[in-house]
Write a protein that holds these residues in place. Structure first.
Motif, PDB file in Angstrom:
ATOM      1  N   GLY A   1       0.816  -1.218   0.000  1.00 33.77           N
ATOM      2  CA  GLY A   1       0.000   0.000   0.000  1.00 33.77           C
ATOM      3  C   GLY A   1       0.845   1.261   0.000  1.00 33.77           C
ATOM      4  O   GLY A   1       0.548   2.223  -0.706  1.00 33.77           O
ATOM      5  N   ALA A   2       1.931   1.264   0.795  1.00 38.94           N
ATOM      6  CA  ALA A   2       2.808   2.439   0.825  1.00 38.94           C
ATOM      7  C   ALA A   2       3.507   2.624  -0.519  1.00 38.94           C
ATOM      8  O   ALA A   2       3.592   3.748  -1.037  1.00 38.94           O
ATOM      9  CB  ALA A   2       3.830   2.303   1.944  1.00 38.94           C
ATOM     10  N   SER A   3       3.994   1.536  -1.085  1.00 40.37           N
ATOM     11  CA  SER A   3       4.646   1.634  -2.398  1.00 40.37           C
ATOM     12  C   SER A   3       3.653   2.033  -3.478  1.00 40.37           C
ATOM     13  O   SER A   3       3.974   2.826  -4.362  1.00 40.37           O
ATOM     14  CB  SER A   3       5.283   0.286  -2.764  1.00 40.37           C
ATOM     15  N   GLY A   4       2.446   1.482  -3.400  1.00 41.86           N
ATOM     16  CA  GLY A   4       1.407   1.865  -4.357  1.00 41.86           C
ATOM     17  C   GLY A   4       1.002   3.317  -4.220  1.00 41.86           C
ATOM     18  O   GLY A   4       0.746   4.001  -5.212  1.00 41.86           O
ATOM     19  N   GLY A   5       0.937   3.803  -2.993  1.00 39.03           N
ATOM     20  CA  GLY A   5       0.614   5.216  -2.777  1.00 39.03           C
ATOM     21  C   GLY A   5       1.670   6.135  -3.356  1.00 39.03           C
ATOM     22  O   GLY A   5       1.354   7.187  -3.920  1.00 39.03           O
ATOM     23  N   LEU A   6       2.933   5.741  -3.218  1.00 32.69           N
ATOM     24  CA  LEU A   6       3.995   6.550  -3.820  1.00 32.69           C
ATOM     25  C   LEU A   6       3.973   6.466  -5.340  1.00 32.69           C
ATOM     26  O   LEU A   6       4.236   7.449  -6.033  1.00 32.69           O
ATOM     27  CB  LEU A   6       5.356   6.097  -3.292  1.00 32.69           C
ATOM     28  N   ALA A   7       3.655   5.302  -5.877  1.00 31.62           N
ATOM     29  CA  ALA A   7       3.595   5.151  -7.331  1.00 31.62           C
ATOM     30  C   ALA A   7       2.401   5.907  -7.926  1.00 31.62           C
ATOM     31  O   ALA A   7       2.478   6.386  -9.063  1.00 31.62           O
ATOM     32  CB  ALA A   7       3.505   3.677  -7.705  1.00 31.62           C
ATOM     33  N   LEU A   8       1.322   5.993  -7.171  1.00 29.09           N
ATOM     34  CA  LEU A   8       0.126   6.692  -7.647  1.00 29.09           C
ATOM     35  C   LEU A   8       0.121   8.164  -7.257  1.00 29.09           C
ATOM     36  O   LEU A   8      -0.916   8.818  -7.350  1.00 29.09           O
ATOM     37  CB  LEU A   8      -1.130   6.024  -7.080  1.00 29.09           C
ATOM     38  N   GLY A   9       1.245   8.702  -6.869  1.00 29.84           N
ATOM     39  CA  GLY A   9       1.304  10.077  -6.382  1.00 29.84           C
ATOM     40  C   GLY A   9       0.919  11.127  -7.400  1.00 29.84           C
ATOM     41  O   GLY A   9       0.450  12.210  -7.043  1.00 29.84           O
TER      42      GLY A   9
END
Length: 110
Positions: free
Chosen positions: A45-53
């Motif tokens: 989720g954290a990596s996805g949140g950064l990728a979807l920034g």
């Protein structure tokens, strides 16, 4: 004391209470399963949140903080569940201590 500092203190108290109290409520197997699921889900989720920034819905500050807050909560909860599991597993794997001395020579007892 502003709201940010109050939130930090509340999070610290909740984390300490979680480390001391939460793992006692669940069995060893359920803690291991829940921790093993929550830890990678939180990092995903954290990596996805950064990728979807750069997406439009992540441009909202409330959405971004909520997304990352839930992800960090899953990571911390996974760690909170897995650390006691590791210590219990190490304690179970260790050979039991001998409580009585063994005399190798038989003449000491007679």
């Amino acid at each position: 004391m502003d709201w940010k500092e109050a939130g930090e203190w509340a999070a610290t108290v909740a984390l300490i209470a979680g480390l001391l109290l939460f793992p006692k409520w669940m069995s060893f197997r359920r803690r291991a399963i829940a921790g093993a699921i929550l830890f990678p889900v939180g990092w995903a989720g954290a990596s996805g949140g950064l990728a979807l920034g750069d997406r439009p819905f992540m441009q909202s500050e409330a959405v971004a903080f909520t997304w990352m807050g839930i992800s960090v909560l899953a990571i911390v909860l996974g760690i909170t569940l897995l650390v006691p599991v590791v210590f219990e597993w190490i304690r179970k794997r260790r050979a039991p201590r001998r409580t009585t001395e063994r005399w190798r020579a038989g003449n000491w007892n007679s």
